[in-house]
Design an enzyme around this catalytic site. Structure first.
Site, PDB file in Angstrom:
ATOM      1  N   ARG A  89     -24.414  51.406  24.004  1.00 41.29           N
ATOM      2  CA  ARG A  89     -24.176  52.058  22.721  1.00 41.29           C
ATOM      3  C   ARG A  89     -25.414  52.069  21.844  1.00 41.29           C
ATOM      4  O   ARG A  89     -25.390  52.629  20.764  1.00 41.29           O
ATOM      5  CB  ARG A  89     -23.076  51.310  21.993  1.00 41.29           C
ATOM      6  CG  ARG A  89     -21.681  51.832  22.409  1.00 41.29           C
ATOM      7  CD  ARG A  89     -20.849  51.821  21.268  1.00 41.29           C
ATOM      8  NE  ARG A  89     -19.556  51.968  20.901  1.00 41.29           N
ATOM      9  CZ  ARG A  89     -18.409  51.870  21.501  1.00 41.29           C
ATOM     10  NH1 ARG A  89     -18.318  51.626  22.749  1.00 41.29           N
ATOM     11  NH2 ARG A  89     -17.292  52.037  20.860  1.00 41.29           N
ATOM     12  N   ARG A 123      -4.030  59.549  17.385  1.00 43.38           N
ATOM     13  CA  ARG A 123      -3.929  58.758  18.611  1.00 43.38           C
ATOM     14  C   ARG A 123      -2.964  57.586  18.445  1.00 43.38           C
ATOM     15  O   ARG A 123      -2.952  56.918  17.420  1.00 43.38           O
ATOM     16  CB  ARG A 123      -5.341  58.249  18.927  1.00 43.38           C
ATOM     17  CG  ARG A 123      -5.479  57.482  20.198  1.00 43.38           C
ATOM     18  CD  ARG A 123      -6.868  57.578  20.740  1.00 43.38           C
ATOM     19  NE  ARG A 123      -7.857  56.809  19.985  1.00 43.38           N
ATOM     20  CZ  ARG A 123      -9.107  56.670  20.381  1.00 43.38           C
ATOM     21  NH1 ARG A 123      -9.527  57.242  21.505  1.00 43.38           N
ATOM     22  NH2 ARG A 123      -9.964  55.966  19.674  1.00 43.38           N
ATOM     23  N   ARG A 167     -17.641  54.400  12.743  1.00 41.77           N
ATOM     24  CA  ARG A 167     -17.984  54.570  14.161  1.00 41.77           C
ATOM     25  C   ARG A 167     -18.774  55.847  14.397  1.00 41.77           C
ATOM     26  O   ARG A 167     -19.700  55.878  15.195  1.00 41.77           O
ATOM     27  CB  ARG A 167     -16.708  54.530  15.020  1.00 41.77           C
ATOM     28  CG  ARG A 167     -16.210  53.107  15.190  1.00 41.77           C
ATOM     29  CD  ARG A 167     -15.037  53.041  16.113  1.00 41.77           C
ATOM     30  NE  ARG A 167     -13.888  53.724  15.553  1.00 41.77           N
ATOM     31  CZ  ARG A 167     -12.898  54.228  16.266  1.00 41.77           C
ATOM     32  NH1 ARG A 167     -12.926  54.131  17.563  1.00 41.77           N
ATOM     33  NH2 ARG A 167     -11.885  54.818  15.688  1.00 41.77           N
TER      34      ARG A 167
HETATM   35  P1  AMP Z   1     -14.215  51.457  22.382  1.00 43.24           P
HETATM   36  O1  AMP Z   1     -12.874  51.311  22.985  1.00 43.24           O
HETATM   37  O2  AMP Z   1     -15.277  51.809  23.389  1.00 43.24           O
HETATM   38  O3  AMP Z   1     -14.222  52.384  21.191  1.00 43.24           O
HETATM   39  O4  AMP Z   1     -14.638  50.001  21.821  1.00 43.24           O
HETATM   40  C1  AMP Z   1     -13.854  49.347  20.850  1.00 43.24           C
HETATM   41  C2  AMP Z   1     -14.696  48.341  20.057  1.00 43.24           C
HETATM   42  O5  AMP Z   1     -15.254  47.354  20.958  1.00 43.24           O
HETATM   43  C3  AMP Z   1     -15.904  48.930  19.338  1.00 43.24           C
HETATM   44  O6  AMP Z   1     -15.572  49.498  18.085  1.00 43.24           O
HETATM   45  C4  AMP Z   1     -16.782  47.697  19.199  1.00 43.24           C
HETATM   46  O7  AMP Z   1     -16.285  46.828  18.190  1.00 43.24           O
HETATM   47  C5  AMP Z   1     -16.578  47.006  20.538  1.00 43.24           C
HETATM   48  N1  AMP Z   1     -17.526  47.519  21.568  1.00 43.24           N
HETATM   49  C6  AMP Z   1     -17.200  48.171  22.723  1.00 43.24           C
HETATM   50  N2  AMP Z   1     -18.308  48.477  23.428  1.00 43.24           N
HETATM   51  C7  AMP Z   1     -19.356  48.020  22.691  1.00 43.24           C
HETATM   52  C8  AMP Z   1     -20.769  48.051  22.877  1.00 43.24           C
HETATM   53  N3  AMP Z   1     -21.338  48.623  23.961  1.00 43.24           N
HETATM   54  N4  AMP Z   1     -21.550  47.476  21.915  1.00 43.24           N
HETATM   55  C9  AMP Z   1     -21.008  46.898  20.824  1.00 43.24           C
HETATM   56  N5  AMP Z   1     -19.687  46.844  20.580  1.00 43.24           N
HETATM   57  C10 AMP Z   1     -18.861  47.402  21.501  1.00 43.24           C
END
Ligand code: AMP
Length: 220
Positions: A89, A123, A167
């Site tokens: 990310r 969602r 985000r």
């Molecule tokens: P997601 O389902 O990919 O939107 O991830 C949900 C949450 O997990 C994000 O909003 C972050 O808090 C954390 N997260 C997931 N992947 C990462 C990453 N590569 N780097 C930092 N935080 C992450």
């Protein structure tokens, strides 16, 4: 063996597309967000460390994310390869990843921000089995209940207007440069994510010369 990264803003269908690809091609779907959500739900020590950040839609620190990814990939349960979703990310995570693993391609799901807002705020998630719903495109038969297990449908803690705005800002500031880095290495295939999920999946297959997707259920 095939190793893919799938990238796109929240609500672009990363999880859905990664799962379709993984199920059909025997790849392991690794979602870093799912790993964190599992820890939060099961009240582990790691869950306690990340709970607030995940709920607010803020990024977890790089050291922690990298150790989660390293441990996950060290399980080596991905004989035919993997699709990793939600990682990298930012630039540092991308550099860490490229140092340790060679990748075959980056699937970039492209979706305009106003469509992201429309989708994400609609969602819902089953609190029991994790099945995904969307009040626009995939409504449950009975309002508020999962079609599969009857569990209660809930909104993800980070699918609120404030968390989403944060985000989206993080994505453009930190993740867009990752795409640039991968583009320089010619890994990236951009797919228009506004279409329905089957069309998007077919587009991914075509772009990567993969066998076409057959959406009909297998008999028996
Ligand atoms: P997601 O389902 O990919 O939107 O991830 C949900 C949450 O997990 C994000 O909003 C972050 O808090 C954390 N997260 C997931 N992947 C990462 C990453 N590569 N780097 C930092 N935080 C992450």
């Amino acid at each position: 063996m095939r190793k893919y990264v799938i990238m796109g803003v929240q609500g672009s269908g990363k999880g859905t597309q990664a799962a379709l690809l993984a199920n059909d091609l025997d790849l392991t779907h690794i979602s870093v967000g799912d790993v964190f959500r599992w820890h939060v739900k099961n009240h582990t020590k790691l869950g306690a460390q990340v709970r607030r950040l995940v709920a607010a839609g803020e990024l977890v620190g790089d050291d922690l994310v990298e150790s989660v990814v390293r441990d996950r990939l060290q399980l080596h349960d991905w004989n035919f390869g993997f699709v990793i979703d939600g990682f990298p990310r930012n630039r540092r995570q991308a550099e860490f990843f490229l140092e340790s693993y060679d990748i075959d391609g980056v699937i970039h799901l492209d979706l305009p921000d106003d469509e992201v807002r429309r989708r994400v705020l609609a969602r819902r998630l089953c609190s029991r089995c994790g099945m995904d719903y969307n009040l626009i495109a995939h409504r449950p038969e009975v309002e508020g209940r999962c079609d599969v297990c009857g569990g209660e449908l809930v909104t993800r803690a980070d699918d609120t207007p404030d968390a989403l705005a944060r985000r989206l800002r993080d994505y453009h500031e930190k993740t867009d440069p990752v795409l640039e880095l991968f583009r320089r290495k010619e890994y990236v295939m951009t797919v228009d994510a506004r279409a329905d999920k089957v069309t998007v999946q077919q587009a991914i297959r075509t772009r990567f010369n993969l066998p076409p997707y057959d959406p009909s259920p297998t008999p028996g």
